[in-house]
Enzyme design. Structure first.
Site, PDB file in Angstrom:
ATOM      1  N   CYS A 124       0.821  -1.241   0.060  1.00 53.18           N
ATOM      2  CA  CYS A 124      -0.105   0.004   0.196  1.00 53.18           C
ATOM      3  C   CYS A 124       0.826   1.181   0.036  1.00 53.18           C
ATOM      4  O   CYS A 124       0.269   2.291   0.047  1.00 53.18           O
ATOM      5  CB  CYS A 124      -1.064   0.161   1.089  1.00 53.18           C
ATOM      6  SG  CYS A 124      -2.164  -1.368   1.259  1.00 53.18           S
ATOM      7  N   GLU A 169      -0.715   5.531  13.897  1.00 52.57           N
ATOM      8  CA  GLU A 169      -0.027   6.512  13.316  1.00 52.57           C
ATOM      9  C   GLU A 169      -0.378   8.001  14.153  1.00 52.57           C
ATOM     10  O   GLU A 169       0.381   9.050  14.186  1.00 52.57           O
ATOM     11  CB  GLU A 169      -0.869   6.562  12.071  1.00 52.57           C
ATOM     12  CG  GLU A 169      -0.628   7.721  11.093  1.00 52.57           C
ATOM     13  CD  GLU A 169      -1.045   7.851   9.637  1.00 52.57           C
ATOM     14  OE1 GLU A 169      -0.718   8.464   8.826  1.00 52.57           O
ATOM     15  OE2 GLU A 169      -1.939   6.672   9.492  1.00 52.57           O
ATOM     16  N   HIS A 229      -9.596   2.461   0.433  1.00 53.74           N
ATOM     17  CA  HIS A 229      -8.337   2.076   0.407  1.00 53.74           C
ATOM     18  C   HIS A 229      -8.073   1.571  -0.912  1.00 53.74           C
ATOM     19  O   HIS A 229      -8.324   0.564  -1.333  1.00 53.74           O
ATOM     20  CB  HIS A 229      -7.899   1.166   1.752  1.00 53.74           C
ATOM     21  CG  HIS A 229      -6.467   1.252   1.691  1.00 53.74           C
ATOM     22  ND1 HIS A 229      -5.661   1.689   1.111  1.00 53.74           N
ATOM     23  CD2 HIS A 229      -5.714   0.431   2.838  1.00 53.74           C
ATOM     24  CE1 HIS A 229      -4.361   1.337   1.310  1.00 53.74           C
ATOM     25  NE2 HIS A 229      -4.236   0.451   2.457  1.00 53.74           N
ATOM     26  N   HIS A 270      -2.256   7.854   6.591  1.00 53.77           N
ATOM     27  CA  HIS A 270      -2.560   6.721   5.911  1.00 53.77           C
ATOM     28  C   HIS A 270      -3.837   6.240   6.405  1.00 53.77           C
ATOM     29  O   HIS A 270      -4.826   5.767   5.677  1.00 53.77           O
ATOM     30  CB  HIS A 270      -1.435   5.672   6.337  1.00 53.77           C
ATOM     31  CG  HIS A 270      -1.780   4.417   5.691  1.00 53.77           C
ATOM     32  ND1 HIS A 270      -1.798   4.076   4.585  1.00 53.77           N
ATOM     33  CD2 HIS A 270      -1.916   3.121   6.453  1.00 53.77           C
ATOM     34  CE1 HIS A 270      -1.657   2.920   4.104  1.00 53.77           C
ATOM     35  NE2 HIS A 270      -1.779   2.098   5.294  1.00 53.77           N
ATOM     36  N   LYS A 311      -9.205   8.253   2.822  1.00 56.89           N
ATOM     37  CA  LYS A 311      -9.691   7.077   2.710  1.00 56.89           C
ATOM     38  C   LYS A 311     -11.205   7.091   3.249  1.00 56.89           C
ATOM     39  O   LYS A 311     -11.739   6.017   2.960  1.00 56.89           O
ATOM     40  CB  LYS A 311      -8.709   5.881   3.175  1.00 56.89           C
ATOM     41  CG  LYS A 311      -7.490   5.897   2.815  1.00 56.89           C
ATOM     42  CD  LYS A 311      -6.749   4.950   3.443  1.00 56.89           C
ATOM     43  CE  LYS A 311      -5.317   4.302   2.761  1.00 56.89           C
ATOM     44  NZ  LYS A 311      -4.470   5.430   2.915  1.00 56.89           N
ATOM     45  N   PHE A 368       1.876  -3.465   3.930  1.00 54.45           N
ATOM     46  CA  PHE A 368       2.055  -4.788   4.648  1.00 54.45           C
ATOM     47  C   PHE A 368       3.423  -5.240   4.302  1.00 54.45           C
ATOM     48  O   PHE A 368       4.077  -4.738   3.267  1.00 54.45           O
ATOM     49  CB  PHE A 368       1.079  -6.023   3.736  1.00 54.45           C
ATOM     50  CG  PHE A 368      -0.304  -5.648   4.306  1.00 54.45           C
ATOM     51  CD1 PHE A 368      -0.808  -5.003   5.403  1.00 54.45           C
ATOM     52  CD2 PHE A 368      -1.399  -6.794   3.539  1.00 54.45           C
ATOM     53  CE1 PHE A 368      -1.958  -4.902   5.834  1.00 54.45           C
ATOM     54  CE2 PHE A 368      -2.587  -6.553   3.896  1.00 54.45           C
ATOM     55  CZ  PHE A 368      -3.054  -5.808   5.102  1.00 54.45           C
TER      56      PHE A 368
END
Length: 417
Positions: free
Chosen positions: A165, A316, A342, A305, A337, A403
């Site tokens: 991502c 975060e 996403h 994010h 998002k 990831f």
């Protein structure tokens, strides 16, 4: 390290809340949700029945039928965004040096659609390998860069970076470095993703990453809300034209922003879960500030994010407080998002564009769908909940994490001649 200045001179986007830059910005500024019932396949047996699909996309409006059959959907999305970015940059293609013009675009997953279709056809058949001759070139992640290069005759550096991502942020970082250190003068950079299909949704469901809130599907992407239960899958693409500053000035280009700094780090913690104290996220934001030579107090806006997962949002926000200290409470923070879902490997490009447009319009897009405070979060932070906020944005940061513990952050700033 010193190098040439790099600016953004073109933008293109194809998103669940708008099929071009103007529509995308309108959706962002109005707090529009792109989430709806999945139409790409039969959802009856799936735990999650909703996603943020691109709406009203007809490939025949962009490609002839023969060409469209040779392109997986993720590549189609990429090429549409690249076309808009190229048109926006207003190049005189007869005058530019195409040997100095490259492409770095990627995808987190690539041609998962064509992969699924071909394997399904083989398994359900009689065992004869009737494989489409375009299967491999449709599937591979680097084909988007190749197709854009071929269409425009761009003969500079050409490849894909992949970091889940964080992919398209890393593509922008690579393109920036190629220009900064003299390997190119112009680059197309970004990412595309089209993983809303049976195997994509089923895979993310199996690892408990997706929201399963079918009852409130339009508001299920709710970063920093107590009731968040996972991310909402999105699809689409974003492309930026990066250009060496003097080259852009010489041709009279429109300049949106300067790529002021880049940051990269690793969590080195877990294949899917973020570092619980946000160490990797903190390190990448420290890195981007150092690279840009920008003080923490100069940052106005962070496009986070912010995936709407229970662990990620906490991690975060902790990282932001570590890096920015008291200034963290003076920042605008938002997760777009909440509107787009996403976009996986395309998220970094689409969200970088959101940060750049926030600078252009002096308006911070919101984090929508917020109702209930999470006691595990510091709710004194300004998450720009539910409504866009007017603010002059001179410096903006875009965070993306993938990831594998991949972290990539970009800092954009208004151009000072």
């Amino acid at each position: 390290m010193q190098g040439r200045r790099v600016v953004v001179t073109g933008l293109g986007a194809l998103t669940p809340i708008g099929n071009n830059i103007s529509e995308y910005w309108e959706g962002l500024s109005q707090g529009k949700s792109g989430s709806d019932w999945i139409t790409h396949f039969d959802i009856e047996k799936f735990k999650t029945k909703f996603a943020c699909e691109v709406k009203n996309f007809d490939p025949n409006n962009f490609f002839d039928r023969k060409e469209a059959r040779k392109l997986d959907l993720f590549t189609q999305y990429l090429m549409v965004a690249a076309d808009e970015a190229m048109a926006d940059a207003s190049f005189d293609m007869e005058k530019i040096d195409r040997n100095r013009f490259g492409v770095v675009v990627g995808s987190g997953i690539g041609g998962i659609g064509v992969f699924y279709e071909q394997v399904k056809g083989f398994v359900e058949g009689d065992g004869t390998p009737r494989i489409n001759p375009f299967f491999i070139p449709k599937m591979i992640i680097d084909i988007g860069a190749g197709q854009i290069s071929i269409k425009y005759g761009l003969k500079g550096p050409n490849y894909a970076s992949v970091s889940a991502c964080a992919t398209s942020s890393n593509c922008i970082i690579d393109a920036h470095m190629l220009i900064k250190y003299g390997y190119a003068d112009m680059m197309v950079a970004g990412g595309g993703e089209a993983a809303i299909n049976e195997i994509g949704m089923g895979g993310f469901n199996a690892m408990k990453a997706l929201s399963e809130n079918n009852e409130e599907y339009q508001t299920a992407s709710r970063p920093f809300d107590k009731r968040r239960d996972g991310f909402v899958m999105g699809e689409g693409s974003g492309c930026l034209i990066l250009e060496e500053y003097e080259h852009a000035i010489k041709r009279g280009a429109k300049i949106y922003a300067e790529v002021g700094g880049i940051g990269m780090s690793a969590d080195a913690h877990h294949i899917t879960a973020p570092h619980p104290e946000g160490d990797g996220a903190a390190n990448v934001m420290k890195s981007v500030l150092a690279d840009a030579g920008v003080a923490a107090e100069e940052v106005d806006y962070i496009n986070v994010h912010g995936t709407s997962t229970p662990l990620g949002d906490i991690s975060e926000s902790q990282a932001i407080k570590k890096v920015f200290g008291e200034h963290a409470y003076k920042l605008n923070i938002s997760s777009t998002k909440s509107m787009t879902g996403h976009l996986l490997g395309a998220a970094g490009a689409v969200e970088s564009i959101a940060a750049i447009l926030a600078m252009k319009h002096s308006l911070v897009p919101p984090t929508i769908n917020f109702k209930e405070e999470d006691p595990d979060l510091d709710n004194s932070l300004n998450f720009t909940f539910n409504k866009a906020q007017a603010r002059e944005v001179n410096v903006a940061i875009s965070n993306t994490f993938g990831f594998g513990g991949h972290n990539a952050t970009l800092l954009f700033k208004k151009v000072n001649n």
